[in-house]
Design a protein around this motif. Structure first.
Motif, PDB file in Angstrom:
ATOM      1  N   ARG A   5       0.856  -1.335   0.166  1.00 53.79           N
ATOM      2  CA  ARG A   5       0.099  -0.118   0.007  1.00 53.79           C
ATOM      3  C   ARG A   5       0.890   1.244   0.057  1.00 53.79           C
ATOM      4  NH1 ARG A   5      -5.566   0.756   3.209  1.00 53.79           N
ATOM      5  NH2 ARG A   5      -5.855   2.994   2.632  1.00 53.79           N
ATOM      6  N   GLN A   6       0.544   2.168  -0.860  1.00 49.66           N
ATOM      7  CA  GLN A   6       1.177   3.291  -1.085  1.00 49.66           C
ATOM      8  C   GLN A   6       0.692   4.521  -0.127  1.00 49.66           C
ATOM      9  OE1 GLN A   6       0.797   3.868  -5.111  1.00 49.66           O
ATOM     10  NE2 GLN A   6       2.932   3.347  -5.596  1.00 49.66           N
ATOM     11  N   HIS A   7       1.351   5.200   0.479  1.00 56.45           N
ATOM     12  CA  HIS A   7       0.975   6.576   1.311  1.00 56.45           C
ATOM     13  C   HIS A   7       1.553   7.614   0.716  1.00 56.45           C
ATOM     14  CE1 HIS A   7      -0.624   3.829   4.435  1.00 56.45           C
ATOM     15  NE2 HIS A   7       0.550   2.981   4.316  1.00 56.45           N
ATOM     16  N   PHE A   8       0.653   8.816   0.626  1.00 58.99           N
ATOM     17  CA  PHE A   8       1.180  10.050   0.123  1.00 58.99           C
ATOM     18  C   PHE A   8       0.782  11.079   1.282  1.00 58.99           C
ATOM     19  CE2 PHE A   8       0.012   7.157  -3.371  1.00 58.99           C
ATOM     20  CZ  PHE A   8       1.209   7.230  -4.134  1.00 58.99           C
ATOM     21  N   ASP A   9       1.643  12.044   1.390  1.00 60.65           N
ATOM     22  CA  ASP A   9       1.347  13.098   2.186  1.00 60.65           C
ATOM     23  C   ASP A   9       0.266  14.096   1.690  1.00 60.65           C
ATOM     24  OD1 ASP A   9       2.972  14.461   0.487  1.00 60.65           O
ATOM     25  OD2 ASP A   9       4.340  15.365   1.924  1.00 60.65           O
ATOM     26  N   GLU A  10      -0.164  15.088   2.520  1.00 62.78           N
ATOM     27  CA  GLU A  10      -1.124  15.783   2.245  1.00 62.78           C
ATOM     28  C   GLU A  10      -0.863  16.881   1.299  1.00 62.78           C
ATOM     29  OE1 GLU A  10      -4.004  19.250   4.365  1.00 62.78           O
ATOM     30  OE2 GLU A  10      -3.966  17.162   5.346  1.00 62.78           O
ATOM     31  N   GLU A  11       0.337  17.411   1.195  1.00 63.95           N
ATOM     32  CA  GLU A  11       0.883  18.400   0.192  1.00 63.95           C
ATOM     33  C   GLU A  11       1.088  17.549  -1.117  1.00 63.95           C
ATOM     34  OE1 GLU A  11       1.939  21.790  -1.550  1.00 63.95           O
ATOM     35  OE2 GLU A  11       1.248  21.435   0.243  1.00 63.95           O
ATOM     36  N   PHE A  12       1.485  16.217  -1.384  1.00 63.17           N
ATOM     37  CA  PHE A  12       1.361  15.818  -2.626  1.00 63.17           C
ATOM     38  C   PHE A  12      -0.054  15.548  -3.048  1.00 63.17           C
ATOM     39  CE2 PHE A  12       1.029  11.849  -5.074  1.00 63.17           C
ATOM     40  CZ  PHE A  12       1.962  12.034  -6.166  1.00 63.17           C
ATOM     41  N   LYS A  32      -3.130   7.368 -14.439  1.00 59.48           N
ATOM     42  CA  LYS A  32      -1.944   6.598 -15.321  1.00 59.48           C
ATOM     43  C   LYS A  32      -0.766   7.391 -15.160  1.00 59.48           C
ATOM     44  CE  LYS A  32      -5.423   4.921 -18.479  1.00 59.48           C
ATOM     45  NZ  LYS A  32      -5.844   5.073 -19.979  1.00 59.48           N
ATOM     46  N   GLU A  33      -0.605   9.019 -15.422  1.00 57.30           N
ATOM     47  CA  GLU A  33       0.622   9.368 -15.087  1.00 57.30           C
ATOM     48  C   GLU A  33       1.272   9.162 -13.967  1.00 57.30           C
ATOM     49  OE1 GLU A  33       0.285  13.650 -15.212  1.00 57.30           O
ATOM     50  OE2 GLU A  33      -0.659  13.697 -17.120  1.00 57.30           O
ATOM     51  N   LEU A  34       0.621   8.962 -12.875  1.00 58.26           N
ATOM     52  CA  LEU A  34       1.382   9.076 -11.750  1.00 58.26           C
ATOM     53  C   LEU A  34       1.437   7.242 -11.179  1.00 58.26           C
ATOM     54  CD1 LEU A  34       0.041  11.964  -9.755  1.00 58.26           C
ATOM     55  CD2 LEU A  34       1.975  11.649 -10.882  1.00 58.26           C
ATOM     56  N   ASP A  35       0.769   6.689 -11.930  1.00 58.17           N
ATOM     57  CA  ASP A  35       0.589   5.186 -11.218  1.00 58.17           C
ATOM     58  C   ASP A  35      -0.046   4.996  -9.981  1.00 58.17           C
ATOM     59  OD1 ASP A  35       0.678   2.379 -11.761  1.00 58.17           O
ATOM     60  OD2 ASP A  35       2.848   2.221 -10.897  1.00 58.17           O
ATOM     61  N   ILE A  36      -1.173   5.759  -9.692  1.00 60.09           N
ATOM     62  CA  ILE A  36      -1.900   5.719  -8.475  1.00 60.09           C
ATOM     63  C   ILE A  36      -3.314   5.182  -8.831  1.00 60.09           C
ATOM     64  CG2 ILE A  36      -2.652   7.189  -6.599  1.00 60.09           C
ATOM     65  CD1 ILE A  36      -0.327   8.829  -7.069  1.00 60.09           C
ATOM     66  N   PRO A  37      -3.943   4.307  -8.193  1.00 59.18           N
ATOM     67  CA  PRO A  37      -5.368   4.089  -8.394  1.00 59.18           C
ATOM     68  C   PRO A  37      -6.408   5.252  -8.567  1.00 59.18           C
ATOM     69  CG  PRO A  37      -4.576   2.883  -6.744  1.00 59.18           C
ATOM     70  CD  PRO A  37      -3.500   3.854  -6.745  1.00 59.18           C
ATOM     71  N   VAL A  38      -7.184   5.282  -9.540  1.00 58.63           N
ATOM     72  CA  VAL A  38      -8.108   6.548  -9.721  1.00 58.63           C
ATOM     73  C   VAL A  38      -8.974   6.636  -8.836  1.00 58.63           C
ATOM     74  CG1 VAL A  38      -9.872   5.138 -11.102  1.00 58.63           C
ATOM     75  CG2 VAL A  38      -9.534   7.218 -11.728  1.00 58.63           C
ATOM     76  N   SER A  39      -9.279   5.670  -8.064  1.00 60.77           N
ATOM     77  CA  SER A  39     -10.260   5.737  -6.679  1.00 60.77           C
ATOM     78  C   SER A  39      -9.518   6.756  -5.831  1.00 60.77           C
ATOM     79  CB  SER A  39     -10.710   4.595  -6.366  1.00 60.77           C
ATOM     80  OG  SER A  39      -9.489   3.933  -5.844  1.00 60.77           O
TER      81      SER A  39
END
Length: 93
Positions: A5-12, A32-39
């Motif tokens: 599972r990926q975790h991203f900070d609020e600023e990102f 698709k650009e960032l390879d992050i789930p669309v949801s």
């Protein structure tokens, strides 16, 4: 084995939503650009456009109103200057 599972900070998240709004891209394109789930992208968009931060559309509308008001004032000033110019040039003849 499960996915990590990926975790991203609020600023990102904020910057991602801002990028999406400024570029006009859809959540699917940014996903698709960032390879992050669309949801996740959709959830971030909902979180950062409806909670305290003004959406880009609202900010643009406010800016448009201010620019229209400035334009109206400048047009009035221009008309006054034109009338003054005619007044002073008539008296020279």
């Amino acid at each position: 084995m499960g996915d990590i599972r990926q975790h991203f900070d609020e600023e990102f998240k904020r910057q991602t939503v801002k990028h999406m709004q400024e570029s006009g891209k859809t959540p699917a394109e940014v996903s698709k650009e960032l390879d992050i789930p669309v949801s996740g992208i959709r959830a971030w968009r909902k979180q950062f456009t409806n909670t305290g931060e003004k959406s880009q559309l609202f900010v643009d509308y406010e800016r448009l109103k201010k620019l229209e008001e400035m334009n109206r004032e400048l047009q009035e000033e221009n008309e006054i200057l034109k009338k003054a110019m005619h007044f002073f040039t008539k008296n020279r003849d």
